[in-house]
Motif scaffolding. Sequence first.
Motif, short mmCIF file in Angstrom:
data_model
loop_
_atom_site.label_atom_id
_atom_site.label_comp_id
_atom_site.label_asym_id
_atom_site.label_seq_id
_atom_site.Cartn_x
_atom_site.Cartn_y
_atom_site.Cartn_z
N GLU A 56 64.57 34.39 52.27
CA GLU A 56 64.98 35.72 52.48
C GLU A 56 64.21 36.67 51.59
OE1 GLU A 56 67.06 37.08 55.06
OE2 GLU A 56 66.75 35.02 55.78
N PHE A 57 63.95 36.17 50.48
CA PHE A 57 63.25 37.16 49.48
C PHE A 57 61.83 37.10 50.11
CE2 PHE A 57 66.34 36.29 46.37
CZ PHE A 57 66.41 37.58 45.64
N GLU A 58 61.33 36.15 50.78
CA GLU A 58 59.80 36.12 51.26
C GLU A 58 59.87 37.34 52.78
OE1 GLU A 58 57.14 32.44 51.54
OE2 GLU A 58 59.37 31.94 51.57
N ARG A 59 60.96 37.06 53.50
CA ARG A 59 61.14 37.86 54.57
C ARG A 59 61.40 39.25 54.24
NH1 ARG A 59 64.67 39.34 58.31
NH2 ARG A 59 66.77 38.68 57.20
N GLN A 60 62.40 39.58 53.42
CA GLN A 60 62.61 41.04 53.21
C GLN A 60 61.86 41.66 52.16
OE1 GLN A 60 66.77 41.17 52.68
NE2 GLN A 60 67.28 39.89 54.32
N GLY A 61 61.05 40.98 51.31
CA GLY A 61 60.51 41.55 50.39
C GLY A 61 59.38 42.52 50.56
N ASN A 62 59.05 43.23 49.81
CA ASN A 62 58.20 44.70 49.97
C ASN A 62 56.79 43.94 50.02
OD1 ASN A 62 56.21 46.34 48.82
ND2 ASN A 62 57.87 47.88 48.97
N SER A 63 56.28 44.54 51.38
CA SER A 63 54.75 43.94 51.41
C SER A 63 53.72 44.34 50.35
CB SER A 63 54.43 44.38 52.97
OG SER A 63 54.15 45.93 52.81
N ARG A 64 53.98 45.23 49.87
CA ARG A 64 52.94 46.00 48.81
C ARG A 64 53.09 44.72 47.55
NH1 ARG A 64 52.79 51.09 45.12
NH2 ARG A 64 50.98 50.70 44.40
N ALA A 65 54.30 44.44 47.41
CA ALA A 65 54.65 43.79 46.33
C ALA A 65 54.13 42.05 46.66
CB ALA A 65 56.07 43.33 45.96
N LEU A 66 54.49 41.61 47.82
CA LEU A 66 54.01 40.35 48.27
C LEU A 66 52.81 39.91 48.31
CD1 LEU A 66 56.72 39.97 51.21
CD2 LEU A 66 56.57 38.69 48.87
N GLU A 67 51.78 41.37 48.38
CA GLU A 67 50.37 41.18 48.52
C GLU A 67 49.64 41.41 47.35
OE1 GLU A 67 49.41 43.81 51.59
OE2 GLU A 67 50.51 42.62 53.19
N THR A 68 50.32 41.67 46.19
CA THR A 68 49.92 41.71 44.79
C THR A 68 49.07 40.66 44.39
OG1 THR A 68 51.43 43.44 44.42
CG2 THR A 68 50.53 42.45 42.43
N ARG A 69 48.14 40.51 43.96
CA ARG A 69 47.47 39.42 43.32
C ARG A 69 48.02 38.92 42.11
NH1 ARG A 69 43.84 37.54 46.78
NH2 ARG A 69 42.28 37.05 45.13
N VAL A 70 48.01 37.52 42.07
CA VAL A 70 48.65 36.78 40.89
C VAL A 70 47.56 36.47 39.81
CG1 VAL A 70 48.91 34.63 41.98
CG2 VAL A 70 50.60 35.38 40.03
N PHE A 71 47.53 36.44 38.78
CA PHE A 71 46.41 36.02 37.86
C PHE A 71 46.50 34.58 37.26
CE2 PHE A 71 46.15 40.51 38.30
CZ PHE A 71 44.82 40.83 38.95
#
Length: 152
Positions: A56-71
């Motif tokens: 549900e977090f994946e489905r409802q998460g802000n797309s900008r946050a989900l697409e942020t690069r992880v280092f």
Amino acid sequence: MDIKTFGELISWTRDLHSHLASCLSHCATKNEEERARALLDYLAAHESEMERIVSEFERQGNSRALETRVFDYLSHNPVKTHRTCDEPYAKLDFQGICREVFDFHDQIADLYKAMADRAEIPEARELFQALLTMEQNESMRLARQVGRMEDL
């Protein structure tokens, strides 16, 4: 898994909960101790619910946050779990199972906290803070339930 975005990291943690649920369920039929079997069944159901919640977090998460690069976090601080289910929980007693599962949840919470602390955009920070809060709350609920089982 090569994780490049926060969305992929969340998906990976969802898969960890799913894998743990399968492993716990599989081991429940093989453990010789009745209380341990009951615990494994309960924990398997709980991990399946955790998988659903993270989805549900994946489905409802802000797309900008989900697409942020992880280092490169996971290469330095990997989550340690039984990635292959060679029946590790079938050989553990009630307390051993509890230690393993709570350690797993602590590692996931530490991961979410580190990601919230490292997030450069507010949307990602809020997402991981929400995941951290959920993980902590579910761990406390799990601890209460397991404590009740232990009293029986």
